[in-house]
Each structure stands twice: as C-alpha cells, then as structure tokens.
Scaffold this active site. Structure first.
Site, PDB file in Angstrom:
ATOM      1  CB  CYS A   1       1.924 -11.175  -4.393  1.00  0.00           C
ATOM      2  SG  CYS A   1       1.247 -11.772  -5.960  1.00  0.00           S
TER       3      CYS A   1
ATOM      4  CG  HIS B   1       4.853  -7.650  -8.466  1.00  0.00           C
ATOM      5  ND1 HIS B   1       5.222  -7.983  -7.180  1.00  0.00           N
ATOM      6  CD2 HIS B   1       3.674  -8.300  -8.698  1.00  0.00           C
ATOM      7  CE1 HIS B   1       4.310  -8.811  -6.656  1.00  0.00           C
ATOM      8  NE2 HIS B   1       3.353  -9.006  -7.560  1.00  0.00           N
ATOM      9  CD  GLU B   2       1.259  -6.698 -11.338  1.00  0.00           C
ATOM     10  OE1 GLU B   2       0.877  -7.870 -11.487  1.00  0.00           O
ATOM     11  OE2 GLU B   2       1.227  -6.111 -10.234  1.00  0.00           O
TER      12      GLU B   2
ATOM     13  CG  HIS C   1       2.502 -12.242 -11.340  1.00  0.00           C
ATOM     14  ND1 HIS C   1       2.622 -13.270 -10.428  1.00  0.00           N
ATOM     15  CD2 HIS C   1       2.205 -11.137 -10.612  1.00  0.00           C
ATOM     16  CE1 HIS C   1       2.396 -12.800  -9.204  1.00  0.00           C
ATOM     17  NE2 HIS C   1       2.149 -11.498  -9.289  1.00  0.00           N
TER      18      HIS C   1
HETATM   19  C1  UDB Z   1      -0.347  -4.975  -4.880  1.00  0.00           C
HETATM   20  N1  UDB Z   1      -0.155  -3.231  -3.264  1.00  0.00           N
HETATM   21  O1  UDB Z   1      -1.378  -4.542  -5.328  1.00  0.00           O
HETATM   22  F1  UDB Z   1       4.528   1.245  -2.144  1.00  0.00           F
HETATM   23  F2  UDB Z   1       0.544   3.613  -2.673  1.00  0.00           F
HETATM   24  C2  UDB Z   1       0.072  -4.655  -3.450  1.00  0.00           C
HETATM   25  C3  UDB Z   1      -0.655  -5.511  -2.390  1.00  0.00           C
HETATM   26  C4  UDB Z   1      -0.371  -6.982  -2.646  1.00  0.00           C
HETATM   27  C5  UDB Z   1      -0.115  -5.119  -1.030  1.00  0.00           C
HETATM   28  C6  UDB Z   1      -2.151  -5.292  -2.433  1.00  0.00           C
HETATM   29  C7  UDB Z   1       0.836  -2.339  -3.023  1.00  0.00           C
HETATM   30  O2  UDB Z   1       1.994  -2.653  -2.943  1.00  0.00           O
HETATM   31  N2  UDB Z   1       0.390  -1.040  -2.928  1.00  0.00           N
HETATM   32  C8  UDB Z   1       1.146   0.075  -2.752  1.00  0.00           C
HETATM   33  C9  UDB Z   1       2.514   0.063  -2.544  1.00  0.00           C
HETATM   34  C10 UDB Z   1       3.216   1.249  -2.356  1.00  0.00           C
HETATM   35  C11 UDB Z   1       2.544   2.445  -2.394  1.00  0.00           C
HETATM   36  C12 UDB Z   1       1.183   2.443  -2.615  1.00  0.00           C
HETATM   37  C13 UDB Z   1       0.474   1.277  -2.799  1.00  0.00           C
HETATM   38  N3  UDB Z   1       0.457  -5.772  -5.629  1.00  0.00           N
HETATM   39  C14 UDB Z   1      -0.066  -6.176  -6.928  1.00  0.00           C
HETATM   40  C15 UDB Z   1       0.124  -7.626  -7.241  1.00  0.00           C
HETATM   41  O3  UDB Z   1       0.170  -8.529  -6.430  1.00  0.00           O
HETATM   42  N4  UDB Z   1       0.219  -7.869  -8.522  1.00  0.00           N
HETATM   43  O4  UDB Z   1       0.488  -9.075  -9.007  1.00  0.00           O
HETATM   44  C16 UDB Z   1       1.808  -6.134  -5.277  1.00  0.00           C
HETATM   45  C17 UDB Z   1       2.764  -4.945  -5.499  1.00  0.00           C
HETATM   46  C18 UDB Z   1       4.174  -5.253  -4.970  1.00  0.00           C
HETATM   47  C19 UDB Z   1       5.079  -4.304  -5.703  1.00  0.00           C
HETATM   48  C20 UDB Z   1       4.307  -3.716  -6.818  1.00  0.00           C
HETATM   49  C21 UDB Z   1       3.024  -4.506  -6.899  1.00  0.00           C
HETATM   50 ZN    ZN Z   2       1.685 -10.243  -7.664  1.00  0.00          ZN
END
Ligand code: UDB
Ligand code: ZN
Length: 183
Positions: free
Chosen positions: A110, A153-154, A157
């Site tokens: 996250c 996930h969003e 939140h």
């Molecule tokens: C993310 N990115 O943006 F399986 F191509 C995460 C972070 C926290 C690691 C930056 C991510 O999971 N990227 C990803 C995953 C894959 C394939 C791919 C890219 N978030 C967003 C966030 O914290 N929103 O509140 C967390 C993710 C965890 C599951 C979905 C969102």
């Molecule tokens: Zn998050």
C-alpha cells in the site's frame, strides 16, 4: 501536484475513518482533487516523473490517503488482455460480486504502508462496480484479476479498511480456496 509527502501513512487516524459520500454533481473542488489523484497515478507510472519527484509507482489511490475523507478513487491498472483500465470514480460501490475468491500470490502492499506485510489477502474474484466519472457519467465496470483486486483495495480505504486486516493472523499464507493471481 500530489507527491509522497501528501500521502498519509499507517497510524494516521484518517485511514481508519469511513469516508463521506460526494454530493453530486461534484463540486469543482472535488473534481480538481480527483483529477490530481489520477495525475499522481499517471506521474508515478511514468519512469521520468516518478524518478524526478520520488513517486512510488501506484496503480490506485483513494482520497483518504491524501487526508481527504471523501468517497473518491483513481485507478490505472493493467488487465489480463494487455489493456489498461484507467478510471476515476466518485462514490464507487460494489453492486455485485462472485462467491469465488482470488488473491495475489505476492500479497499486497500500500502507498500508505512503508513496510512489507506478508500474507495472502482474499478478495472477490469478480466484482461489478458502479460510480460516477469526472464527467458526471454513471459508470458500470465488470472486473476480474488484478483490476478487481485493485478496486477492492481502494474501496476498502473508503471504509477505513487496510489490506492487512484481511490476512489470516495465525497463518498468513494459509491456502485460499480461489484463483491465484501471479504477479
Ligand atoms: C499499489 N502497486 O499501487 F500485481 F503490474 C501497489 C504498491 C503499493 C506496491 C505501489 C502494485 O501492487 N502494483 C502492481 C501489482 C501487480 C501487477 C502490477 C503492478 N497499490 C495502490 C494502493 O496502495 N492504493 O491504495 C497497492 C495495490 C495492492 C493491490 C492492488 C493495489
Ligand atoms: Zn492502499
């Protein structure tokens, strides 16, 4: 422009609040905030701007993560067909979901959590999300795979729920009866 210093971290009470509905039609202020959230996601996915401003590459962001307790999310996530789902939504809502579960085999992270928290996070395998776009149109999305995980996930939140709330505390990698999504 939103940077990492605007993103609140674990322990901040706003991450545990239930965010308020956005009154529609959205105000110019709310639209500007949601646009900035989408710009963060886009900037963070651009290697040059991410490097320049020290942005952690994100696929989704919810307004409570910038200390705005309103029901707004921005997502830009690759789907399984080589496409990209890019959508900013006011008042997103899961209107239906599968019984079947899925989970990322690499677990979740996250943007508001600065540590690794190992474990499977069970999600619904398929969801239908409704909400309102920046242009004021009603949107209905049918999602599976990583996009379904990301929207759940969003939306969590917006309800004060963190991904690790879903991890089995006695056995974080206990087998889940569902679809494994390889990263
Ligand atoms: C993310 N990115 O943006 F399986 F191509 C995460 C972070 C926290 C690691 C930056 C991510 O999971 N990227 C990803 C995953 C894959 C394939 C791919 C890219 N978030 C967003 C966030 O914290 N929103 O509140 C967390 C993710 C965890 C599951 C979905 C969102
Ligand atoms: Zn998050």
């Amino acid at each position: 422009m939103i940077t990492m210093k605007d993103i609140i971290r674990e322990g901040h009470p706003a991450l545990r609040e239930v965010a308020k509905n956005v009154e529609l039609p959205a105000s110019e202020e709310d639209k500007a905030t949601l646009k900035e959230m989408m710009e963060y996601i886009e900037n963070s996915q651009n290697p040059e701007t991410a490097e320049k401003y020290g942005l952690r590459p994100g696929i989704g962001l919810a307004a409570p993560q910038i200390n705005v307790s309103k029901r707004m999310i921005a997502v830009k996530v690759p789907d399984e067909k080589g496409g990209v789902i890019s959508q900013a939504l006011f008042n997103p809502k899961i209107v239906s979901h599968s019984v079947e579960k899925s989970y990322l085999t690499s677990g979740e992270g996250c943007l508001s959590v600065d540590r690794e928290i190992p474990g499977y996070v069970p999600r619904y395998a398929r969801i239908t999300v409704e909400g309102t776009s920046l242009e004021g149109e009603k949107i209905k999305l049918r999602l599976k795979g990583l996009p379904a995980v990301c929207f759940q996930h969003e939306i969590d939140h917006l309800n004060g729920i963190m991904f690790y709330d879903h991890i089995n505390p006695s056995n974080p990698f206990a087998a889940i009866d569902g679809i494994a999504i390889e990263r």
